[in-house]
Design an enzyme around this catalytic site. Structure first.
Site, PDB file in Angstrom:
ATOM      1  N   LYS A   1       4.564   9.289   8.472  1.00 10.59           N
ATOM      2  CA  LYS A   1       4.423   8.756   9.829  1.00 10.59           C
ATOM      3  C   LYS A   1       5.455   9.322  10.816  1.00 10.59           C
ATOM      4  O   LYS A   1       5.350  10.464  11.249  1.00 10.59           O
ATOM      5  CB  LYS A   1       4.443   7.220   9.764  1.00 10.59           C
ATOM      6  CG  LYS A   1       3.247   6.673   8.944  1.00 10.59           C
ATOM      7  CD  LYS A   1       3.257   5.174   8.861  1.00 10.59           C
ATOM      8  CE  LYS A   1       2.264   4.655   7.880  1.00 10.59           C
ATOM      9  NZ  LYS A   1       0.878   4.702   8.370  1.00 10.59           N
TER      10      LYS A   1
ATOM     11  N   ASP B   1       9.388   2.699  -0.641  1.00 10.21           N
ATOM     12  CA  ASP B   1       8.344   3.382   0.131  1.00 10.21           C
ATOM     13  C   ASP B   1       8.640   3.096   1.599  1.00 10.21           C
ATOM     14  O   ASP B   1       8.287   2.041   2.117  1.00 10.21           O
ATOM     15  CB  ASP B   1       6.957   2.871  -0.278  1.00 10.21           C
ATOM     16  CG  ASP B   1       5.877   3.475   0.601  1.00 10.21           C
ATOM     17  OD1 ASP B   1       4.685   3.230   0.325  1.00 10.21           O
ATOM     18  OD2 ASP B   1       6.206   4.165   1.585  1.00 10.21           O
TER      19      ASP B   1
ATOM     20  N   TYR C   1       0.862  -1.187   0.000  1.00 12.63           N
ATOM     21  CA  TYR C   1       0.000   0.000   0.000  1.00 12.63           C
ATOM     22  C   TYR C   1       0.891   1.227   0.000  1.00 12.63           C
ATOM     23  O   TYR C   1       1.795   1.334   0.831  1.00 12.63           O
ATOM     24  CB  TYR C   1      -0.892  -0.005   1.245  1.00 12.63           C
ATOM     25  CG  TYR C   1      -1.831   1.177   1.358  1.00 12.63           C
ATOM     26  CD1 TYR C   1      -1.597   2.190   2.297  1.00 12.63           C
ATOM     27  CD2 TYR C   1      -2.949   1.292   0.538  1.00 12.63           C
ATOM     28  CE1 TYR C   1      -2.455   3.275   2.409  1.00 12.63           C
ATOM     29  CE2 TYR C   1      -3.813   2.379   0.655  1.00 12.63           C
ATOM     30  CZ  TYR C   1      -3.568   3.365   1.584  1.00 12.63           C
ATOM     31  OH  TYR C   1      -4.419   4.443   1.696  1.00 12.63           O
TER      32      TYR C   1
HETATM   33  P1  KE4 Z   1      -0.765   8.237   4.321  1.00 13.22           P
HETATM   34  O1  KE4 Z   1      -1.248   8.929   3.058  1.00 13.22           O
HETATM   35  O2  KE4 Z   1      -1.866   7.408   4.986  1.00 13.22           O
HETATM   36  O3  KE4 Z   1      -0.058   9.186   5.288  1.00 13.22           O
HETATM   37  O4  KE4 Z   1       0.387   7.203   3.895  1.00 13.22           O
HETATM   38  C1  KE4 Z   1       0.095   6.237   2.901  1.00 13.22           C
HETATM   39  C2  KE4 Z   1       1.059   5.075   3.057  1.00 13.22           C
HETATM   40  C3  KE4 Z   1       2.101   4.963   2.154  1.00 13.22           C
HETATM   41  N1  KE4 Z   1       2.992   3.949   2.254  1.00 13.22           N
HETATM   42  C4  KE4 Z   1       2.897   3.029   3.242  1.00 13.22           C
HETATM   43  C5  KE4 Z   1       3.907   1.924   3.314  1.00 13.22           C
HETATM   44  C6  KE4 Z   1       1.847   3.105   4.192  1.00 13.22           C
HETATM   45  O5  KE4 Z   1       1.748   2.154   5.156  1.00 13.22           O
HETATM   46  C7  KE4 Z   1       0.920   4.149   4.107  1.00 13.22           C
HETATM   47  C8  KE4 Z   1      -0.236   4.292   5.079  1.00 13.22           C
HETATM   48  N2  KE4 Z   1      -0.383   3.232   6.008  1.00 13.22           N
HETATM   49  C9  KE4 Z   1      -1.726   2.985   6.486  1.00 13.22           C
HETATM   50  C10 KE4 Z   1      -1.659   1.866   7.522  1.00 13.22           C
HETATM   51  N3  KE4 Z   1      -1.359   0.624   6.926  1.00 13.22           N
HETATM   52  C11 KE4 Z   1      -2.353   4.224   7.025  1.00 13.22           C
HETATM   53  C12 KE4 Z   1      -3.561   4.019   7.896  1.00 13.22           C
HETATM   54  C13 KE4 Z   1      -4.775   4.634   7.251  1.00 13.22           C
HETATM   55  O6  KE4 Z   1      -4.971   4.467   6.018  1.00 13.22           O
HETATM   56  O7  KE4 Z   1      -5.552   5.246   8.008  1.00 13.22           O
END
Ligand code: KE4
Length: 429
Positions: free
Chosen positions: A268, A240, A145
């Site tokens: 994060k 990533d 993701y």
């Molecule tokens: P954000 O746009 O949610 O800040 O980051 C996206 C993202 C990009 N790359 C990786 C490896 C990530 O894990 C994420 C976001 N992680 C999720 C949890 N698995 C965010 C939680 C959510 O969607 O509320």
């Protein structure tokens, strides 16, 4: 059973004004069932919900709270800087200090651009790769993701996997056609995609340690193999590191796993819980980014001063106390050992994947190495485990497709309570 009547009332009210009652789908408890818990406050390793229940936190806001919630130096810095203004829309020295600090901690970054989320960081990174290579296609891995930008919502992990959304309405066929996918850890499949799309692939984007199908480690040689394919085919390798950055080591997965990326994305931890993402890499690549080059990318709140001072304060703590990483790993290994003991005594199949302070439990008799194996696990049993632990005051990620994230405020007593609670609840599964 905990009393969660206020959470229940808030959830039904929230659904009147917010889609699904949440501002991010993974918070909705959809895959584990039940009512999402509304939080009132948190401190260190503990969350406190609106009904006054306390939980040991293994989400850490999906990664950012690596030193625990309401970390004093971060809170003080935010309080001080908020009084100067919450945003200028003009450059500040803080942004330079943040960029210089990151460059001093991670390898292979000459230039770095701040954005406001991991999604923005990843979508900007692939645009840079496409602009730099003049190629259109990307390779991503099933179950990984990279945020919710259209190009990534093809066989994605996290919430997309949790809700089993095979193709996301609103993502056009045109966009999806430029996203090639294959199984994580399947290097042969990447070779085949590269061979059948010679000269067309701008980038391979990968979670160097996957955290959106549970925690899944790269197979020996997988990342090195991606590096070699990229070198051979003129493809950019994008790590990533939104999850792994500043969590697995000060230099993230690049440092820990000793594989160099061409572009790297962060999120994060970099914002200490404030909205911050970033993408960066070698000057030769990053100089295509506007206003230096023509790859346009922008953001009203990019480099926001409050987010910068929060992230800068946390990253400075991590840089000056690298022993934190050893402490975190030791706590995670202690937890893993204890969980292993109670789960082994239970006699049912399970797998624990772990690296550094990322860990996940899968109720499965086979190794969990990719999205297919994660999906084939007994995830209904995970849902029961989740609720059994929640009722014992342990807050795990509400999906089998997520990694747990330890924070360094966790005590041995917290870990022992988690191990004990697991042992107690297995009979209910
Ligand atoms: P954000 O746009 O949610 O800040 O980051 C996206 C993202 C990009 N790359 C990786 C490896 C990530 O894990 C994420 C976001 N992680 C999720 C949890 N698995 C965010 C939680 C959510 O969607 O509320």
């Amino acid at each position: 059973m905990n009393n969660i009547s206020v959470s229940k009332a808030l959830f039904s009210r929230a659904q009147e004004s917010i889609p699904g009652g949440v501002n991010s789908p993974v918070r909705a408890f959809k895959s584990v069932g039940g009512t999402p818990i509304f939080m009132q406050k948190a401190k260190g390793a503990y969350l406190y919900d609106v009904d006054g229940n306390q939980y040991i936190d293994y989400i850490a806001s999906w990664g950012p709270m690596i030193l625990g919630h309401a970390y004093e130096p971060v809170v003080k810095a935010i309080q001080e800087y908020a009084a100067y203004s919450t945003s200028y829309g003009a450059p500040t020295e803080l942004e330079i200090k943040m960029a210089e600090l990151i460059k001093s901690m991670v390898p292979n970054v000459d230039l770095i651009r701040m954005v406001s989320s991991g999604t923005e960081a990843c979508m900007s990174a692939i645009r840079v790769a496409r602009g730099y290579t003049s190629r259109n296609k990307i390779i991503k891995f099933e179950g990984c993701y990279h945020g919710h930008a259209d190009s990534f919502l093809v066989k994605a992990g996290s919430g997309v996997a949790t809700f089993n959304i095979q193709s996301v309405p609103g993502v056009t066929a045109g966009v999806s056609a430029d996203t090639l996918t294959c199984a994580y850890n399947d290097l042969e499949a990447v070779h085949q995609l590269a061979a059948s799309h010679k000269g067309e692939i701008a980038a391979i984007i990968v979670e160097p340690v996957a955290g959106n199908m549970g925690c899944i480690l790269p197979a020996p040689g997988f990342l090195e193999g991606l590096r070699a394919i990229c070198d051979q085919e003129g493809i950019l390798l994008i790590f990533d590191e939104v999850m792994t950055g500043f969590r697995l080591a000060p230099g993230g997965a690049q440092e820990l796993l000793k594989v160099d990326a061409d572009l790297v994305t962060y999120g994060k931890v970099i914002g200490a819980g404030m909205p911050v993402g970033a993408f960066g890499g070698k000057k030769e690549i990053m100089q295509v980014v506007a206003p230096l080059g023509s790859v346009y990318q922008a953001g009203t709140l990019s480099g926001n001063p409050i987010a910068m001072i929060a992230g800068y304060t946390l990253l400075s703590e991590l840089k000056s106390n690298p022993g934190i990483y050893k402490e975190l790993e030791e706590k995670t290994l202690y937890l893993k050992k204890g969980l292993d003991e109670v789960l082994a005594a239970w006699g049912q199949p399970y797998v624990i994947n772990q690296l550094g302070s990322m860990i996940s439990i899968h109720f499965s008799e086979h190794a969990i190495t990719d999205f297919a194996s994660a999906g084939a696990a007994n995830n209904a049993r995970f849902a029961k485990y989740f609720h059994a632990m929640l009722n014992r005051g342990i807050y795990l990620p509400p999906s089998a497709y997520e990694s747990w994230f330890l924070n360094n405020a966790l005590s041995k007593e917290d870990l022992d309570k988690t191990i004990r609670a697991t042992g107690e609840c297995l009979a209910e599964l």
